[in-house]
Design a protein around this motif. Structure first.
Motif, mmCIF file in Angstrom:
data_model
loop_
_atom_site.group_PDB
_atom_site.id
_atom_site.type_symbol
_atom_site.label_atom_id
_atom_site.label_comp_id
_atom_site.label_asym_id
_atom_site.label_seq_id
_atom_site.Cartn_x
_atom_site.Cartn_y
_atom_site.Cartn_z
ATOM 1 N N ALA A 148 8.298 49.518 39.820
ATOM 2 C CA ALA A 148 8.234 48.412 38.854
ATOM 3 C C ALA A 148 9.445 47.484 38.992
ATOM 4 C CB ALA A 148 8.142 48.965 37.428
ATOM 5 N N PHE A 149 10.555 48.026 39.549
ATOM 6 C CA PHE A 149 11.756 47.193 39.718
ATOM 7 C C PHE A 149 11.613 46.214 40.888
ATOM 8 C CE2 PHE A 149 14.986 48.728 36.735
ATOM 9 C CZ PHE A 149 14.257 49.758 36.138
ATOM 10 N N ALA A 150 10.512 46.325 41.632
ATOM 11 C CA ALA A 150 10.243 45.361 42.708
ATOM 12 C C ALA A 150 9.336 44.241 42.223
ATOM 13 C CB ALA A 150 9.595 46.077 43.893
ATOM 14 N N THR A 151 8.975 44.237 40.935
ATOM 15 C CA THR A 151 8.016 43.233 40.449
ATOM 16 C C THR A 151 8.728 42.077 39.756
ATOM 17 O OG1 THR A 151 7.720 44.293 38.273
ATOM 18 C CG2 THR A 151 6.279 45.042 40.058
ATOM 19 N N ASP A 152 8.078 40.923 39.783
ATOM 20 C CA ASP A 152 8.589 39.764 39.030
ATOM 21 C C ASP A 152 8.617 40.092 37.538
ATOM 22 O OD1 ASP A 152 8.574 38.524 41.447
ATOM 23 O OD2 ASP A 152 6.987 37.071 40.975
ATOM 24 N N GLY A 153 7.693 40.934 37.104
ATOM 25 C CA GLY A 153 7.599 41.278 35.683
ATOM 26 C C GLY A 153 8.875 41.920 35.174
ATOM 27 N N GLN A 154 9.458 42.815 35.990
ATOM 28 C CA GLN A 154 10.708 43.471 35.565
ATOM 29 C C GLN A 154 11.832 42.443 35.474
ATOM 30 O OE1 GLN A 154 13.436 44.046 37.954
ATOM 31 N NE2 GLN A 154 14.758 45.104 36.495
ATOM 32 N N THR A 155 11.922 41.568 36.471
ATOM 33 C CA THR A 155 12.984 40.543 36.471
ATOM 34 C C THR A 155 12.859 39.668 35.232
ATOM 35 O OG1 THR A 155 12.752 40.497 38.872
ATOM 36 C CG2 THR A 155 14.035 38.715 37.878
ATOM 37 N N GLU A 156 11.645 39.174 35.005
ATOM 38 C CA GLU A 156 11.412 38.264 33.889
ATOM 39 C C GLU A 156 11.513 38.991 32.535
ATOM 40 O OE1 GLU A 156 11.322 35.301 33.155
ATOM 41 O OE2 GLU A 156 10.114 35.101 31.329
ATOM 42 N N GLY A 157 10.908 40.153 32.434
ATOM 43 C CA GLY A 157 10.875 40.874 31.161
ATOM 44 C C GLY A 157 12.272 41.212 30.667
ATOM 45 N N LEU A 177 17.215 39.750 27.315
ATOM 46 C CA LEU A 177 18.652 39.449 27.176
ATOM 47 C C LEU A 177 18.878 38.006 26.719
ATOM 48 C CD1 LEU A 177 19.965 41.432 30.276
ATOM 49 C CD2 LEU A 177 20.098 42.071 27.855
ATOM 50 N N ASP A 178 17.982 37.094 27.103
ATOM 51 C CA ASP A 178 18.079 35.682 26.664
ATOM 52 C C ASP A 178 17.520 35.489 25.249
ATOM 53 O OD1 ASP A 178 18.988 35.203 29.179
ATOM 54 O OD2 ASP A 178 17.134 34.248 29.917
ATOM 55 N N LYS A 179 17.006 36.544 24.647
ATOM 56 C CA LYS A 179 16.384 36.478 23.314
ATOM 57 C C LYS A 179 15.249 35.444 23.281
ATOM 58 C CE LYS A 179 20.588 37.993 20.908
ATOM 59 N NZ LYS A 179 20.277 39.426 21.013
ATOM 60 N N ARG A 180 14.386 35.486 24.312
ATOM 61 C CA ARG A 180 13.201 34.613 24.347
ATOM 62 C C ARG A 180 11.999 35.456 24.735
ATOM 63 N NH1 ARG A 180 11.987 33.994 29.722
ATOM 64 N NH2 ARG A 180 13.732 34.339 31.120
ATOM 65 N N LYS A 181 10.785 34.844 24.570
ATOM 66 C CA LYS A 181 9.565 35.551 24.967
ATOM 67 C C LYS A 181 9.422 35.510 26.490
ATOM 68 C CE LYS A 181 6.222 35.871 21.457
ATOM 69 N NZ LYS A 181 4.829 35.749 21.159
ATOM 70 N N PRO A 182 9.025 36.601 27.114
ATOM 71 C CA PRO A 182 8.838 36.549 28.574
ATOM 72 C C PRO A 182 7.601 35.749 28.966
ATOM 73 C CG PRO A 182 8.148 38.686 27.717
ATOM 74 C CD PRO A 182 8.705 37.926 26.551
ATOM 75 N N THR A 183 7.667 35.116 30.138
ATOM 76 C CA THR A 183 6.477 34.479 30.704
ATOM 77 C C THR A 183 6.158 35.212 31.991
ATOM 78 O OG1 THR A 183 7.307 32.397 29.855
ATOM 79 C CG2 THR A 183 5.474 32.265 31.416
ATOM 80 N N PHE A 184 5.142 36.051 31.927
ATOM 81 C CA PHE A 184 4.828 36.861 33.098
ATOM 82 C C PHE A 184 3.891 36.101 34.040
ATOM 83 C CE2 PHE A 184 5.691 40.322 29.929
ATOM 84 C CZ PHE A 184 6.842 40.807 30.556
ATOM 85 N N ASN A 185 4.175 36.198 35.352
ATOM 86 C CA ASN A 185 3.264 35.559 36.324
ATOM 87 C C ASN A 185 2.295 36.585 36.915
ATOM 88 O OD1 ASN A 185 4.730 37.064 38.115
ATOM 89 N ND2 ASN A 185 5.708 35.351 39.156
ATOM 90 N N HIS A 186 2.364 37.817 36.401
ATOM 91 C CA HIS A 186 1.468 38.911 36.812
ATOM 92 C C HIS A 186 1.633 39.294 38.283
ATOM 93 C CE1 HIS A 186 -0.127 38.737 32.842
ATOM 94 N NE2 HIS A 186 -0.517 37.495 32.997
ATOM 95 N N ARG A 187 2.835 39.103 38.814
ATOM 96 C CA ARG A 187 3.122 39.515 40.190
ATOM 97 C C ARG A 187 4.209 40.584 40.183
ATOM 98 N NH1 ARG A 187 -0.884 38.189 43.068
ATOM 99 N NH2 ARG A 187 0.401 38.375 44.926
#
Ligand code: CO8
Length: 259
Positions: free
Chosen positions: A235-244, A249-259
């Motif tokens: 899961a640490f290789a996914t965009d989802g982990q980076t974004e989530g 930490l930025d105190k915002r909602k994540p925008t997942f690209n499902h990749r």
């Protein structure tokens, strides 16, 4: 989406809602219906814009089982040679995307087995579950002795399979067969809301999480733990982990690209 004789398929944002639609026979799962369901699930699996599926029936019946009229004339040789309905009945359990059974009214025999082959069951307060096959001289043939036993344990499974007793939504929730009970009027909305929530998460992590939970039914604890850890690392290789994690930490909602 394609049109079917015994199904209605609708989109609710990233969620596909598949409704079994054979009301005169209480959604008895005839060959044509199960073939259509397999085809519809093939479509939802292949469509990248769909993140989760809700499978439902009518207010009176999710499905009252395999079609007894179709089964009655069959011999052992018939059902053995055609490997009777196994392939099409397994499609819900082989989907990679999450699939939620939204059950109101009867889910009996093959209907209960179909619901159990989904990832979770959301039950209306009107839902009734049972494995009545014993009452018509057969036994469950699509998971009623296996998935039910894993879900509720030996004693309850034996009670249901050997007596054919039907249980209500409250008992089904108490024994762990269903995830949640909601009012019949809200069933579809609630199930769709759950499916939409799941579809909004990062798709690779959703698929991995589903695969990991399912492995608990197939393997030893040590192997299952190892499999979970490998997927967790992956899961640490996914965009989802980076974004989530960045969004947290930025105190915002994540925008997942499902990749
Ligand atoms: N198959 C065919 N027709 C059905 C079925 C069914 N399973 N269930 C209901 N129907 C039909 C009835 O025949 C009736 O049709 P008609 O109006 O033409 O007479 C119509 O649906 C309405 O049914 P009822 O009049 O019986 O409605 P009620 O409200 O009085 O009763 C029940 C509802 C209690 C659900 C009742 O219909 C019933 O007991 N149905 C049968 C339930 C049953 O035994 N299911 C298990 C079937 S066996 C099975 O599922 C095995 C699966 C194995 C899979 C193997 C894979 C390899």
């Amino acid at each position: 989406m394609s049109t079917y004789n015994f199904l209605i398929v609708e989109r609710r944002g990233p969620v596909a809602v598949i409704t079994l639609n054979r009301p005169k026979a209480l959604n008895a799962l005839c060959n044509e219906l199960t073939e259509e369901l397999t085809a519809a699930l093939d479509v939802t699996e292949a469509d990248d814009s769909i993140g989760a599926v809700v499978l439902t029936g009518s207010a009176k019946a999710f499905a009252a089982g395999a079609d007894i009229k179709e089964m009655q004339p069959k011999s052992f040789t018939d059902v053995y040679l055609e490997d009777f309905i196994t392939a099409s009945w397994e499609r819900a359990s082989t989907t990679r995307k999450p699939i939620i059974a939204a059950v109101a009214g009867y889910a009996l025999g093959g209907g209960a087995e179909l619901a159990m082959s989904c990832d979770m069951i959301i039950a209306a307060d009107t839902a009734k579950f049972g494995q009545p096959e014993i009452t018509i001289g057969i036994l469950p043939g699509a998971g009623g002795t296996q998935r039910l036993t894993r879900a509720v344990g030996k004693s309850k499974a034996m009670d249901m399979v050997l007596t054919g007793r039907t249980i209500d939504a409250e008992e089904a929730e108490k024994i762990g067969l269903v995830a949640r009970i909601v009012s019949a009027d809200d069933l579809i909305e609630e199930a769709v809301a759950i499916a939409q929530k799941i579809a909004g998460f990062s798709r690779p992590s959703v698929l991995m999480a589903k695969e990991a939970v399912n492995s608990a039914f197939e393997t030893t604890l040590a192997e299952g733990m190892r499999f979970e850890r490998r997927l967790f690392h992956a899961a640490f290789a996914t965009d989802g982990q980076t974004e989530g994690m960045a969004a947290f930490l930025d105190k915002r909602k994540p925008t997942f690209n499902h990749r």
